[in-house]
Design a protein around this motif. Structure first.
Motif, short mmCIF file in Angstrom:
data_model
loop_
_atom_site.label_atom_id
_atom_site.label_comp_id
_atom_site.label_asym_id
_atom_site.label_seq_id
_atom_site.Cartn_x
_atom_site.Cartn_y
_atom_site.Cartn_z
N ARG A 40 9.28 36.18 42.44
CA ARG A 40 9.55 36.34 43.86
C ARG A 40 8.28 36.77 44.58
NH1 ARG A 40 11.13 40.24 47.76
NH2 ARG A 40 10.55 41.92 46.36
N GLU A 41 7.55 37.71 43.98
CA GLU A 41 6.33 38.20 44.60
C GLU A 41 5.35 37.06 44.84
OE1 GLU A 41 8.26 41.63 42.83
OE2 GLU A 41 7.85 39.63 42.14
N ALA A 42 5.19 36.23 43.80
CA ALA A 42 4.22 35.14 43.93
C ALA A 42 4.68 34.15 44.99
CB ALA A 42 4.03 34.47 42.58
N ALA A 43 5.98 33.81 44.99
CA ALA A 43 6.49 32.85 45.97
C ALA A 43 6.30 33.39 47.39
CB ALA A 43 7.96 32.55 45.71
N CYS A 44 6.55 34.69 47.56
CA CYS A 44 6.50 35.25 48.90
C CYS A 44 5.08 35.52 49.36
CB CYS A 44 7.32 36.53 48.97
SG CYS A 44 9.08 36.21 48.74
N SER A 45 4.14 35.57 48.43
CA SER A 45 2.77 35.82 48.85
C SER A 45 2.06 34.54 49.25
CB SER A 45 1.99 36.52 47.73
OG SER A 45 1.87 35.65 46.63
N LEU A 46 2.67 33.41 48.92
CA LEU A 46 2.09 32.13 49.36
C LEU A 46 2.51 31.87 50.80
CD1 LEU A 46 2.79 30.10 46.11
CD2 LEU A 46 0.59 30.92 46.91
N PRO A 47 1.78 30.99 51.49
CA PRO A 47 2.15 30.71 52.88
C PRO A 47 3.60 30.25 52.98
CG PRO A 47 0.07 29.69 52.33
CD PRO A 47 0.61 30.24 51.06
N ALA A 48 4.28 30.66 54.07
CA ALA A 48 5.71 30.38 54.20
C ALA A 48 5.97 28.89 54.36
CB ALA A 48 6.27 31.13 55.40
N ALA A 49 5.15 28.22 55.13
CA ALA A 49 5.42 26.82 55.43
C ALA A 49 4.81 25.92 54.37
CB ALA A 49 4.84 26.48 56.79
N ASP A 50 5.43 24.78 54.17
CA ASP A 50 4.85 23.78 53.29
C ASP A 50 4.03 22.80 54.12
OD1 ASP A 50 6.23 24.97 51.23
OD2 ASP A 50 7.97 23.70 51.51
N GLU A 51 3.48 23.29 55.20
CA GLU A 51 2.75 22.44 56.14
C GLU A 51 1.68 21.62 55.45
OE1 GLU A 51 3.00 25.43 59.92
OE2 GLU A 51 1.19 25.33 58.71
N GLY A 52 1.53 20.44 55.90
CA GLY A 52 0.44 19.61 55.40
C GLY A 52 0.71 19.09 54.00
N ARG B 222 -6.67 36.89 49.84
CA ARG B 222 -5.47 36.85 50.67
C ARG B 222 -4.22 37.11 49.82
NH1 ARG B 222 -2.31 32.49 52.07
NH2 ARG B 222 -3.84 31.07 51.21
N VAL B 223 -4.15 36.44 48.67
CA VAL B 223 -2.97 36.61 47.82
C VAL B 223 -2.89 38.05 47.30
CG1 VAL B 223 -1.92 35.92 45.63
CG2 VAL B 223 -2.76 34.18 47.21
N ALA B 224 -4.03 38.61 46.93
CA ALA B 224 -4.04 40.00 46.43
C ALA B 224 -3.56 40.95 47.52
CB ALA B 224 -5.44 40.39 45.97
N ARG B 225 -4.00 40.70 48.74
CA ARG B 225 -3.57 41.58 49.83
C ARG B 225 -2.06 41.46 50.06
NH1 ARG B 225 -3.90 40.62 55.96
NH2 ARG B 225 -3.90 38.52 55.15
N ASN B 226 -1.54 40.20 50.02
CA ASN B 226 -0.11 40.02 50.22
C ASN B 226 0.70 40.68 49.11
OD1 ASN B 226 -0.56 38.60 52.55
ND2 ASN B 226 -0.39 36.59 51.61
N LEU B 227 0.23 40.52 47.88
CA LEU B 227 0.94 41.15 46.76
C LEU B 227 0.93 42.68 46.91
CD1 LEU B 227 -0.46 39.05 43.76
CD2 LEU B 227 1.91 39.11 44.53
N ALA B 228 -0.22 43.21 47.33
CA ALA B 228 -0.33 44.66 47.50
C ALA B 228 0.60 45.14 48.61
CB ALA B 228 -1.77 45.04 47.81
N THR B 229 0.65 44.36 49.71
CA THR B 229 1.51 44.75 50.83
C THR B 229 2.97 44.77 50.39
OG1 THR B 229 -0.07 43.58 52.22
CG2 THR B 229 1.96 44.27 53.26
#
Lengths: 267, 186
Positions: free
Chosen positions: A134-146, B83-90
């Motif tokens: 879940r963490e990895a999925a949520c840390s990626l950009p929300a949109a599948d744009e492009g 960016r990913v590290a910051r998001n994970l940390a947040t």
């Protein structure tokens, strides 16, 4: 930066950081060579930068342990992740789950007659996911744009659904489980041609559901696996459940996120 | 005839074929060796302790590995990983809000725990830390990402802001730091 004027603070800083263009840099150097005031400001700025960097590093660096152990751990985890990577994974642990998906969806579709064109043929498109937390999925950009489905995959999808002459913009080649929710990309079992605008339950309505589910998953309100399963089993039912409505909400039908399939011109 | 590397061949033929997983693992391991310490320092500036930072960095590089196996990278890898590290940390800090240590709290703790520093150096170091901690969130992030050697374009990508904003932010921050180190020291 005018030729005869003093350098701005931003020009000085970008010069130090190597962020000026070649011609800007040459002009700045020319000015610095003949302007004592700007030279002094540059030296002062370099000193501030040096002090900040030294302060930042000197305090923390002695506390950072050597990286060999964590590098070895990462190696081990990568090898492990590789063993369960989608390409290898389905043949192993998740084959029973995928089969269950397929059977469950088949039962569902056989119960609704006639088949809704907005739902995929469960035999062809049971949905497929990739291993992602879940963490990895949520840390990626929300949109599948492009994100565009490769032309070869699009052709394969139309062939499987026996659509001989698709008109451009009539369909979106959509992911059943969207990548932002951990759905597999480039996996034929996770893509199908969804009517782009003519059907009531079109791809834009589904996009609204995907965004909503992602918000719920990332907010910790529902489980990622549960969201994947619900959207794969019957996305329309999931929409009706989560938005508490039997019909698509009007605003959602106008929702534009992904582009329609534009045609096979790139063959 | 000179030798052509595998990535060069891939570029030449424009193949979509994924690189062999071991080659990707080697590339990720190389980036890990290069960016682990910078990421730990950056995460620390966000209020993440070093042990927690190690976990976040592991997760981020595992995500990078999956990303590279799956997609053709569309942006700078350092920018992506920061960016990913910051998001994970947040996310982590949101999940355990009660345990989170704010950067300000770290500054106080670290200031108290540096007796071996020279008196003059210590007071200047303390002022630098105080100014950095008091910066607006985005300014502080730009400052620390720059300190880790990221280019302005990479900082902009990592934070989702414009290139011009990065330059302006750094200019503001260094003006404040200059006041704390230069004049105040006299």
């Amino acid at each position: 930066m005018r030729h005869d004027s003093h350098l701005s603070q931003a020009d000085l800083m970008m010069g130090i950081d190597g962020e000026l263009s070649r011609s800007q840099q040459a002009e700045a150097d020319r000015h610095l060579a003949q302007c004592e005031a700007c030279s002094a400001r540059r030296t002062e700025l370099e000193e501030t930068i040096r002090k900040f960097t030294a302060e930042h590093r000197s305090r923390l660096d002695p506390l950072i342990p050597p990286g060999a152990g964590s590098a070895a751990l990462l190696r081990a985890r990568m090898s492990q992740a590789r063993a369960v990577h989608p390409q290898f994974r389905l043949a192993r642990s998740l084959a029973p789950a995928a089969l269950l998906f397929a059977v469950a969806a088949l039962v569902l579709t056989s119960r609704m007659q006639p088949a809704n064109p907005s739902l995929p043929n469960a035999g062809l498109t049971p949905g497929a996911t990739r291993v992602v937390s879940r963490e990895a999925a949520c840390s990626l950009p929300a949109a599948d744009e492009g994100r565009t489905v490769p032309a070869a995959l699009a052709r394969q999808v139309f062939a499987r659904y026996q659509i001989a002459h698709p008109r451009p913009k009539e369909y979106e080649i959509d992911y059943l489980v969207s990548p932002a929710l951990g759905g597999a990309e480039d996996d034929i079992r996770n893509v199908w041609p969804l009517p782009y605008r003519d059907a009531e339950w079109n791809s834009r309505v589904k996009d609204a559901l995907e965004d909503h589910l992602r918000t719920l998953v990332c907010g910790g309100q529902i489980d990622l696996a549960a969201a994947q399963q619900e959207i794969a089993a019957d996305w329309i039912a999931a929409y009706q459940k989560y938005f508490r409505t039997s019909r698509p909400i009007a605003a959602h039908a106008l929702f534009v996120k992904d582009s329609p399939w534009e045609g096979l011109s790139d063959q | 005839m000179s030798e052509i590397s595998w990535p060069a061949i891939e570029r030449l033929i424009g193949a979509r074929a994924p690189e062999p997983a071991t080659a990707v693992q080697n590339e990720v391991a190389r980036l890990f060796a290069e960016y682990r310490a910078p990421l730990l320092r950056y995460l620390h500036s966000l209020g993440v302790t070093l042990p927690e930072g190690e976990d976040v960095v592991q997760e981020a590089f595992l995500a990078l590995y999956c990303h590279l196996l799956r997609d053709r990278p569309s942006q700078s890898l350092p920018a992506w990983i920061f960016r990913v590290a910051r998001n994970l940390a947040t996310d982590r800090m949101r999940d355990s809000a009660r345990d989170a240590v704010t950067p300000e709290a770290l500054v106080v703790a670290d200031t108290a725990a540096s007796p071996e520093e020279q008196a003059a150096g210590e007071s200047e170091g303390r002022r630098i830390r105080a100014v950095a901690a008091a910066l607006p969130e985005i300014d502080r992030q730009c400052l620390y990402l720059r300190a880790e050697g990221l280019r302005y374009r990479e900082i902009a990508e990592a934070l989702g802001i414009s290139l011009g904003s990065v330059a302006l932010s750094l200019e503001r921050s260094f003006a404040k730091l200059a006041r704390a180190t230069g004049k105040a020291a006299l």
